[in-house]
Design a protein around this motif. Structure first.
Motif, PDB file in Angstrom:
ATOM      1  N   ASP A 197       0.820  -1.214   0.000  1.00 17.68           N
ATOM      2  CA  ASP A 197       0.000   0.000   0.000  1.00 17.68           C
ATOM      3  C   ASP A 197       0.851   1.260   0.000  1.00 17.68           C
ATOM      4  OD1 ASP A 197      -2.236  -1.564  -0.010  1.00 17.68           O
ATOM      5  OD2 ASP A 197      -2.700  -1.268   2.117  1.00 17.68           O
ATOM      6  N   TRP A 198       2.006   1.211   0.648  1.00 19.95           N
ATOM      7  CA  TRP A 198       2.870   2.376   0.723  1.00 19.95           C
ATOM      8  C   TRP A 198       3.395   2.790  -0.654  1.00 19.95           C
ATOM      9  CZ3 TRP A 198       8.153   1.980  -0.446  1.00 19.95           C
ATOM     10  CH2 TRP A 198       8.633   0.676  -0.623  1.00 19.95           C
ATOM     11  N   LEU A 199       3.243   1.916  -1.650  1.00 20.18           N
ATOM     12  CA  LEU A 199       3.687   2.237  -3.007  1.00 20.18           C
ATOM     13  C   LEU A 199       2.585   2.868  -3.864  1.00 20.18           C
ATOM     14  CD1 LEU A 199       5.767  -0.985  -3.664  1.00 20.18           C
ATOM     15  CD2 LEU A 199       6.648   1.331  -3.304  1.00 20.18           C
ATOM     16  N   THR A 200       1.368   2.971  -3.325  1.00 20.44           N
ATOM     17  CA  THR A 200       0.271   3.597  -4.055  1.00 20.44           C
ATOM     18  C   THR A 200       0.667   5.021  -4.411  1.00 20.44           C
ATOM     19  OG1 THR A 200      -1.352   2.246  -2.893  1.00 20.44           O
ATOM     20  CG2 THR A 200      -2.168   4.256  -3.948  1.00 20.44           C
ATOM     21  N   GLY A 201       0.470   5.371  -5.671  1.00 22.71           N
ATOM     22  CA  GLY A 201       0.828   6.706  -6.135  1.00 22.71           C
ATOM     23  C   GLY A 201       2.277   6.826  -6.574  1.00 22.71           C
ATOM     24  N   SER A 202       3.041   5.747  -6.486  1.00 16.06           N
ATOM     25  CA  SER A 202       4.459   5.793  -6.850  1.00 16.06           C
ATOM     26  C   SER A 202       4.681   5.716  -8.355  1.00 16.06           C
ATOM     27  CB  SER A 202       5.206   4.629  -6.193  1.00 16.06           C
ATOM     28  OG  SER A 202       4.766   3.393  -6.752  1.00 16.06           O
ATOM     29  N   GLY A 203       3.637   5.327  -9.082  1.00  9.72           N
ATOM     30  CA  GLY A 203       3.793   5.136 -10.520  1.00  9.72           C
ATOM     31  C   GLY A 203       4.071   3.686 -10.879  1.00  9.72           C
ATOM     32  N   LEU A 204       4.346   2.842  -9.883  1.00  9.98           N
ATOM     33  CA  LEU A 204       4.558   1.416 -10.140  1.00  9.98           C
ATOM     34  C   LEU A 204       3.202   0.742 -10.321  1.00  9.98           C
ATOM     35  CD1 LEU A 204       7.283   0.613  -7.449  1.00  9.98           C
ATOM     36  CD2 LEU A 204       7.601   1.342  -9.816  1.00  9.98           C
ATOM     37  N   THR A 205       3.176  -0.294 -11.139  1.00  8.26           N
ATOM     38  CA  THR A 205       1.935  -1.030 -11.345  1.00  8.26           C
ATOM     39  C   THR A 205       1.741  -2.008 -10.198  1.00  8.26           C
ATOM     40  OG1 THR A 205       2.205  -0.848 -13.743  1.00  8.26           O
ATOM     41  CG2 THR A 205       0.664  -2.517 -12.942  1.00  8.26           C
ATOM     42  N   LEU A 206       0.614  -1.861  -9.504  1.00  9.65           N
ATOM     43  CA  LEU A 206       0.271  -2.733  -8.380  1.00  9.65           C
ATOM     44  C   LEU A 206      -0.985  -3.524  -8.728  1.00  9.65           C
ATOM     45  CD1 LEU A 206       0.706  -0.152  -5.474  1.00  9.65           C
ATOM     46  CD2 LEU A 206       2.418  -1.724  -6.393  1.00  9.65           C
ATOM     47  N   ASP A 207      -0.936  -4.817  -8.495  1.00  5.80           N
ATOM     48  CA  ASP A 207      -2.095  -5.667  -8.727  1.00  5.80           C
ATOM     49  C   ASP A 207      -1.979  -6.875  -7.803  1.00  5.80           C
ATOM     50  OD1 ASP A 207      -4.340  -6.920  -9.660  1.00  5.80           O
ATOM     51  OD2 ASP A 207      -3.500  -7.454 -11.618  1.00  5.80           O
ATOM     52  N   GLY A 208      -2.258  -6.667  -6.516  1.00  3.49           N
ATOM     53  CA  GLY A 208      -2.057  -7.719  -5.534  1.00  3.49           C
ATOM     54  C   GLY A 208      -0.599  -7.873  -5.161  1.00  3.49           C
ATOM     55  N   GLY A 209       0.223  -6.959  -5.566  1.00  6.56           N
ATOM     56  CA  GLY A 209       1.664  -6.945  -5.355  1.00  6.56           C
ATOM     57  C   GLY A 209       2.270  -6.014  -6.387  1.00  6.56           C
ATOM     58  N   VAL A 210       3.584  -6.004  -6.495  1.00  8.39           N
ATOM     59  CA  VAL A 210       4.271  -5.173  -7.489  1.00  8.39           C
ATOM     60  C   VAL A 210       4.404  -5.991  -8.766  1.00  8.39           C
ATOM     61  CG1 VAL A 210       6.376  -3.902  -8.024  1.00  8.39           C
ATOM     62  CG2 VAL A 210       5.559  -3.997  -5.662  1.00  8.39           C
ATOM     63  N   VAL A 211       3.843  -5.498  -9.863  1.00  5.44           N
ATOM     64  CA  VAL A 211       3.854  -6.235 -11.125  1.00  5.44           C
ATOM     65  C   VAL A 211       5.248  -6.146 -11.752  1.00  5.44           C
ATOM     66  CG1 VAL A 211       2.842  -6.426 -13.425  1.00  5.44           C
ATOM     67  CG2 VAL A 211       1.394  -5.843 -11.467  1.00  5.44           C
ATOM     68  N   THR A 212       5.790  -7.331 -12.117  1.00  2.00           N
ATOM     69  CA  THR A 212       7.129  -7.420 -12.705  1.00  2.00           C
ATOM     70  C   THR A 212       7.067  -8.128 -14.052  1.00  2.00           C
ATOM     71  OG1 THR A 212       7.751  -9.619 -11.892  1.00  2.00           O
ATOM     72  CG2 THR A 212       8.041  -7.769 -10.360  1.00  2.00           C
ATOM     73  N   ASP A 213       8.183  -8.058 -14.785  1.00  2.00           N
ATOM     74  CA  ASP A 213       8.300  -8.901 -15.973  1.00  2.00           C
ATOM     75  C   ASP A 213       8.857 -10.261 -15.526  1.00  2.00           C
ATOM     76  OD1 ASP A 213      11.067  -8.640 -15.645  1.00  2.00           O
ATOM     77  OD2 ASP A 213      11.357  -7.454 -17.455  1.00  2.00           O
ATOM     78  N   SER A 214       9.175 -11.129 -16.467  1.00  2.00           N
ATOM     79  CA  SER A 214       9.611 -12.484 -16.127  1.00  2.00           C
ATOM     80  C   SER A 214      10.971 -12.525 -15.444  1.00  2.00           C
ATOM     81  CB  SER A 214       9.637 -13.362 -17.376  1.00  2.00           C
ATOM     82  OG  SER A 214      10.603 -12.873 -18.288  1.00  2.00           O
ATOM     83  N   ARG A 215      11.665 -11.393 -15.414  1.00  2.00           N
ATOM     84  CA  ARG A 215      12.977 -11.340 -14.771  1.00  2.00           C
ATOM     85  C   ARG A 215      12.972 -10.479 -13.505  1.00  2.00           C
ATOM     86  NH1 ARG A 215      13.474 -12.199 -20.087  1.00  2.00           N
ATOM     87  NH2 ARG A 215      15.039 -13.668 -20.787  1.00  2.00           N
ATOM     88  N   GLY A 216      11.774 -10.152 -13.019  1.00  2.00           N
ATOM     89  CA  GLY A 216      11.665  -9.406 -11.773  1.00  2.00           C
ATOM     90  C   GLY A 216      11.744  -7.902 -11.925  1.00  2.00           C
ATOM     91  N   ARG A 217      11.914  -7.415 -13.166  1.00  2.00           N
ATOM     92  CA  ARG A 217      12.045  -5.971 -13.384  1.00  2.00           C
ATOM     93  C   ARG A 217      10.683  -5.292 -13.289  1.00  2.00           C
ATOM     94  NH1 ARG A 217      15.687  -7.392 -18.434  1.00  2.00           N
ATOM     95  NH2 ARG A 217      13.640  -8.140 -19.011  1.00  2.00           N
ATOM     96  N   VAL A 218      10.661  -4.182 -12.565  1.00  2.00           N
ATOM     97  CA  VAL A 218       9.449  -3.384 -12.424  1.00  2.00           C
ATOM     98  C   VAL A 218       9.542  -2.215 -13.401  1.00  2.00           C
ATOM     99  CG1 VAL A 218       8.029  -2.040 -10.817  1.00  2.00           C
ATOM    100  CG2 VAL A 218       9.275  -4.060  -9.996  1.00  2.00           C
ATOM    101  N   VAL A 219      10.577  -1.434 -13.291  1.00  2.00           N
ATOM    102  CA  VAL A 219      10.976  -0.374 -14.224  1.00  2.00           C
ATOM    103  C   VAL A 219      12.493  -0.360 -14.193  1.00  2.00           C
ATOM    104  CG1 VAL A 219       8.878   1.044 -13.916  1.00  2.00           C
ATOM    105  CG2 VAL A 219      10.843   1.431 -12.441  1.00  2.00           C
ATOM    106  N   ASP A 220      13.129   0.437 -15.052  1.00  2.00           N
ATOM    107  CA  ASP A 220      14.587   0.496 -15.054  1.00  2.00           C
ATOM    108  C   ASP A 220      15.129   0.755 -13.656  1.00  2.00           C
ATOM    109  OD1 ASP A 220      14.825   0.002 -17.739  1.00  2.00           O
ATOM    110  OD2 ASP A 220      15.021   2.119 -18.309  1.00  2.00           O
ATOM    111  N   GLY A 221      16.022  -0.118 -13.200  1.00  2.00           N
ATOM    112  CA  GLY A 221      16.669   0.055 -11.909  1.00  2.00           C
ATOM    113  C   GLY A 221      15.874  -0.405 -10.711  1.00  2.00           C
ATOM    114  N   ILE A 222      14.681  -0.947 -10.913  1.00  2.00           N
ATOM    115  CA  ILE A 222      13.862  -1.432  -9.794  1.00  2.00           C
ATOM    116  C   ILE A 222      13.402  -2.848 -10.098  1.00  2.00           C
ATOM    117  CG2 ILE A 222      11.743  -1.141  -8.451  1.00  2.00           C
ATOM    118  CD1 ILE A 222      11.904   1.848  -8.983  1.00  2.00           C
ATOM    119  N   VAL A 223      13.629  -3.750  -9.140  1.00  2.00           N
ATOM    120  CA  VAL A 223      13.155  -5.128  -9.248  1.00  2.00           C
ATOM    121  C   VAL A 223      12.341  -5.467  -8.008  1.00  2.00           C
ATOM    122  CG1 VAL A 223      15.089  -5.889 -10.692  1.00  2.00           C
ATOM    123  CG2 VAL A 223      15.241  -6.112  -8.208  1.00  2.00           C
TER     124      VAL A 223
END
Length: 150
Positions: free
Chosen positions: A72-98
């Motif tokens: 919840d503390w990540l709400t409004g951060s610009g990260l995609t949240l959907d029951g957790g932090v949404v990642t690609d198949s390698r754990g990447r959320v956005v550049d520099g964040i996994v």
């Protein structure tokens, strides 16, 4: 043992789950599937669980009701949240964040918390951060997904 779905099948798959369930029954463990879940019964002292109208009692009741990622503390951060932090198949959320472990939800996959994937997810995500993102190395997509959070 009471579960909403056949015991251990979601985490271990049907073959290994059946091996363990068969062994448990051989040792006298009573297994029951209650798709609607159970309700605790008792006021000051726990008397049992209501399993679809049947009250089941035991000397000890252990409740393992699951987990909810604390994102919840990540709400409004610009990260995609959907029951957790949404990642690609390698754990990447956005550049520099996994993200790895309970907090991670691999895009297009079901989040299934289990400790074994926390280790593998962390390795794959760390490799992605370090630029060692090797083709073919993937974040676990199916089966359990961790119990450690990043």
């Amino acid at each position: 043992m009471v579960d909403r779905e056949p015991p251990l099948r979601r985490v271990l798959g049907p073959v290994l789950a059946e091996v363990i369930v068969t062994a448990a029954r051989a040792y006298g463990v009573v297994l029951r599937t209650v798709p609607g879940g159970v309700r605790l019964v008792g006021s000051h002292t726990l008397g049992g669980v209501d399993a679809d109208g049947d009250v089941l009692t035991a000397d000890v009741i252990v409740s393992a009701v699951g987990d909810v990622p604390a994102v919840d503390w990540l709400t409004g951060s610009g990260l995609t949240l959907d029951g957790g932090v949404v990642t690609d198949s390698r754990g990447r959320v956005v550049d520099g964040i996994v993200s790895a472990g309970d907090a991670a939800v691999v895009r297009g996959a079901c989040r299934r918390p289990h400790w074994t994937n926390a280790v593998e997810q962390a390795r794959v995500a760390a490799a992605a951060l370090l630029g060692e993102d090797v083709a073919g190395r993937r974040f676990p997509r199916s089966g359990p997904t961790s119990s450690a959070s990043t």
